[in-house]
Motif scaffolding. Sequence first.
Motif, PDB file in Angstrom:
ATOM      1  N   LEU A 234       0.838  -1.192   0.000  1.00  0.00           N
ATOM      2  CA  LEU A 234       0.000   0.000   0.000  1.00  0.00           C
ATOM      3  C   LEU A 234       0.874   1.244   0.000  1.00  0.00           C
ATOM      4  CD1 LEU A 234      -3.140   0.435   0.281  1.00  0.00           C
ATOM      5  CD2 LEU A 234      -2.701   0.867   2.704  1.00  0.00           C
ATOM      6  N   SER A 235       0.496   2.240  -0.799  1.00  0.00           N
ATOM      7  CA  SER A 235       1.106   3.567  -0.681  1.00  0.00           C
ATOM      8  C   SER A 235       0.334   4.311   0.397  1.00  0.00           C
ATOM      9  CB  SER A 235       1.038   4.325  -2.010  1.00  0.00           C
ATOM     10  OG  SER A 235       2.046   3.922  -2.888  1.00  0.00           O
ATOM     11  N   ALA A 236       0.941   4.474   1.565  1.00  0.00           N
ATOM     12  CA  ALA A 236       0.229   5.027   2.712  1.00  0.00           C
ATOM     13  C   ALA A 236      -0.030   6.517   2.598  1.00  0.00           C
ATOM     14  CB  ALA A 236       0.994   4.727   3.993  1.00  0.00           C
ATOM     15  N   THR A 237       0.679   7.189   1.727  1.00  0.00           N
ATOM     16  CA  THR A 237       0.414   8.589   1.416  1.00  0.00           C
ATOM     17  C   THR A 237       0.925   8.866   0.012  1.00  0.00           C
ATOM     18  OG1 THR A 237       0.744  10.912   2.064  1.00  0.00           O
ATOM     19  CG2 THR A 237       2.589   9.408   2.424  1.00  0.00           C
ATOM     20  N   GLU A 238       0.309   9.846  -0.634  1.00  0.00           N
ATOM     21  CA  GLU A 238       0.772  10.251  -1.956  1.00  0.00           C
ATOM     22  C   GLU A 238       1.651  11.488  -1.888  1.00  0.00           C
ATOM     23  OE1 GLU A 238      -2.537   8.513  -4.939  1.00  0.00           O
ATOM     24  OE2 GLU A 238      -3.189  10.324  -3.897  1.00  0.00           O
ATOM     25  N   TRP A 239       1.833  12.021  -0.684  1.00  0.00           N
ATOM     26  CA  TRP A 239       2.650  13.214  -0.474  1.00  0.00           C
ATOM     27  C   TRP A 239       2.143  14.397  -1.301  1.00  0.00           C
ATOM     28  CZ3 TRP A 239       5.622  12.354   3.607  1.00  0.00           C
ATOM     29  CH2 TRP A 239       6.196  11.103   3.812  1.00  0.00           C
ATOM     30  N   VAL A 240       0.836  14.436  -1.547  1.00  0.00           N
ATOM     31  CA  VAL A 240       0.218  15.511  -2.328  1.00  0.00           C
ATOM     32  C   VAL A 240      -1.072  15.914  -1.626  1.00  0.00           C
ATOM     33  CG1 VAL A 240      -0.883  16.106  -4.532  1.00  0.00           C
ATOM     34  CG2 VAL A 240       1.190  14.719  -4.512  1.00  0.00           C
ATOM     35  N   ASP A 241      -1.312  17.213  -1.494  1.00  0.00           N
ATOM     36  CA  ASP A 241      -2.554  17.687  -0.889  1.00  0.00           C
ATOM     37  C   ASP A 241      -3.751  17.158  -1.678  1.00  0.00           C
ATOM     38  OD1 ASP A 241      -1.161  19.090   1.027  1.00  0.00           O
ATOM     39  OD2 ASP A 241      -1.285  21.016  -0.029  1.00  0.00           O
ATOM     40  N   GLY A 242      -4.734  16.646  -0.953  1.00  0.00           N
ATOM     41  CA  GLY A 242      -5.947  16.159  -1.586  1.00  0.00           C
ATOM     42  C   GLY A 242      -5.865  14.734  -2.075  1.00  0.00           C
ATOM     43  N   GLY A 243      -4.706  14.099  -1.880  1.00  0.00           N
ATOM     44  CA  GLY A 243      -4.544  12.731  -2.324  1.00  0.00           C
ATOM     45  C   GLY A 243      -4.847  11.717  -1.233  1.00  0.00           C
ATOM     46  N   PHE A 244      -4.704  10.460  -1.571  1.00  0.00           N
ATOM     47  CA  PHE A 244      -4.826   9.386  -0.590  1.00  0.00           C
ATOM     48  C   PHE A 244      -3.764   9.612   0.477  1.00  0.00           C
ATOM     49  CE2 PHE A 244      -3.987   4.940   0.787  1.00  0.00           C
ATOM     50  CZ  PHE A 244      -5.275   4.573   1.150  1.00  0.00           C
ATOM     51  N   ASP A 245      -4.168   9.593   1.749  1.00  0.00           N
ATOM     52  CA  ASP A 245      -3.244   9.981   2.802  1.00  0.00           C
ATOM     53  C   ASP A 245      -3.235   8.956   3.933  1.00  0.00           C
ATOM     54  OD1 ASP A 245      -5.617  10.433   4.202  1.00  0.00           O
ATOM     55  OD2 ASP A 245      -5.488  12.617   4.054  1.00  0.00           O
ATOM     56  N   LEU A 246      -2.461   9.249   4.960  1.00  0.00           N
ATOM     57  CA  LEU A 246      -2.254   8.301   6.039  1.00  0.00           C
ATOM     58  C   LEU A 246      -3.549   8.021   6.800  1.00  0.00           C
ATOM     59  CD1 LEU A 246      -0.165   6.545   7.457  1.00  0.00           C
ATOM     60  CD2 LEU A 246       0.434   8.510   8.883  1.00  0.00           C
ATOM     61  N   GLU A 247      -4.401   9.022   6.943  1.00  0.00           N
ATOM     62  CA  GLU A 247      -5.676   8.800   7.631  1.00  0.00           C
ATOM     63  C   GLU A 247      -6.531   7.788   6.869  1.00  0.00           C
ATOM     64  OE1 GLU A 247      -9.649  11.291   9.110  1.00  0.00           O
ATOM     65  OE2 GLU A 247      -7.930  12.353   8.269  1.00  0.00           O
ATOM     66  N   GLU A 248      -6.622   7.960   5.551  1.00  0.00           N
ATOM     67  CA  GLU A 248      -7.384   6.999   4.759  1.00  0.00           C
ATOM     68  C   GLU A 248      -6.686   5.639   4.723  1.00  0.00           C
ATOM     69  OE1 GLU A 248     -10.228   9.377   1.721  1.00  0.00           O
ATOM     70  OE2 GLU A 248      -8.269   8.774   0.914  1.00  0.00           O
ATOM     71  N   ALA A 249      -5.371   5.647   4.660  1.00  0.00           N
ATOM     72  CA  ALA A 249      -4.629   4.391   4.649  1.00  0.00           C
ATOM     73  C   ALA A 249      -4.878   3.598   5.927  1.00  0.00           C
ATOM     74  CB  ALA A 249      -3.137   4.654   4.481  1.00  0.00           C
ATOM     75  N   THR A 250      -4.992   4.287   7.054  1.00  0.00           N
ATOM     76  CA  THR A 250      -5.251   3.605   8.318  1.00  0.00           C
ATOM     77  C   THR A 250      -6.564   2.842   8.250  1.00  0.00           C
ATOM     78  OG1 THR A 250      -4.020   5.324   9.504  1.00  0.00           O
ATOM     79  CG2 THR A 250      -5.487   3.923  10.815  1.00  0.00           C
ATOM     80  N   GLU A 251      -7.590   3.466   7.710  1.00  0.00           N
ATOM     81  CA  GLU A 251      -8.880   2.791   7.589  1.00  0.00           C
ATOM     82  C   GLU A 251      -8.810   1.640   6.598  1.00  0.00           C
ATOM     83  OE1 GLU A 251     -12.762   1.666   8.152  1.00  0.00           O
ATOM     84  OE2 GLU A 251     -11.443   2.933   9.375  1.00  0.00           O
ATOM     85  N   VAL A 252      -8.088   1.817   5.506  1.00  0.00           N
ATOM     86  CA  VAL A 252      -7.956   0.741   4.527  1.00  0.00           C
ATOM     87  C   VAL A 252      -7.224  -0.457   5.130  1.00  0.00           C
ATOM     88  CG1 VAL A 252      -6.870   0.083   2.336  1.00  0.00           C
ATOM     89  CG2 VAL A 252      -8.158   2.221   2.503  1.00  0.00           C
TER      90      VAL A 252
END
Length: 365
Positions: A234-252
Amino acid sequence: MPHLFTPITLRDLTIRNRAWVPPMCQYSVDARDGIATPWHLMHYGSFARGGAGAVIIEATGVLPEGRISPEDLGLWDDAQRDALVPVVDLVHSQGAAIGIQLAHAGRKASTAAAWGTPRPGASLTPAEGGWETVGPSELAFEGLTRPAELGEAGLDAVVAAFVASARRAVEAGFDLLELHGAHGYLLHEFLSPLSNHRTDEYGGDLAGRARLLLRVADAVRAEIPAGMPLLVRLSATEWVDGGFDLEEATEVVRLLGEHGVDMVDVSSAGNTADATIPVGPGYQTPLAAHLKAATEVPISAVGLIEDPIQAEHVLATSQADAVRVGRAFLRDPSWAVHAAVALRADVGIVPPQYDRAFRGLLPRR
């Protein structure tokens, strides 16, 4: 005993240590038919001989159109399965576990290999052996051709392809499977609001964007033996504003655990060309540490983990359950043996044929 050399058990599989080789594309299929070559036998066998706990085969296309490049491995037919059996057998003979990463490159498919081509990473034309790409939406990755949006039949075909490839992996003797949900490839493209603009059940909120990944995980989990571990990168963050991020990754990650996934490998980025990534030693380890603390799913860390002391620290401080060492293993296929020397641990991973070279360097039991 150093944490690095403590065995780890996932379902029915016990792996001898926690120094693993991650999937690393080789672009070495000479005939462009997805079939492993002698290069793959030598490449993966050397890591097992060098003491790795688990060796994971590079991103392997579940469909011809799912390859990153025409030089990628595939597992959509039986000839490809049969060519991987000697690799599996060699790795097993050296005491390591072996896995394979099943992948679909989505909108980042049909590109020139990263080396040995005049335009590395560029979209291939049909005359160059390229093909039409697909994605969650008709949004191109920067500099590449625009993909076609996957419809219901296309989504069903993708899921079926992952299942069929998983079945072949089991038949070939692999110990574990990994689904590639990172680095801007198809399953990640669906997760990200930057590449997924769908308005149907596969888009919108996180539940919709995660639907394809979870559907594939469920289908593969139902196909493979109950005791076989299933992993996801999993890419836990995209390092871009508005992208898939660590908060969403935690839920996934929590959802993946509920859907029968046994470990998540934590990487980052890959879905945009403009991300500002803080690359440095262990730069992705804090992401792994967060997900390990916030969920009950075992986690592996990857990303410029190169020094044995650094790797031991990651494990000893419970930032991850295993470490994946990529570039350092490429430079030194015996990285795990040399890590044992650095940590003064005689863990029985030196082949007897090489024992004379390590006399006096390792403590004796």
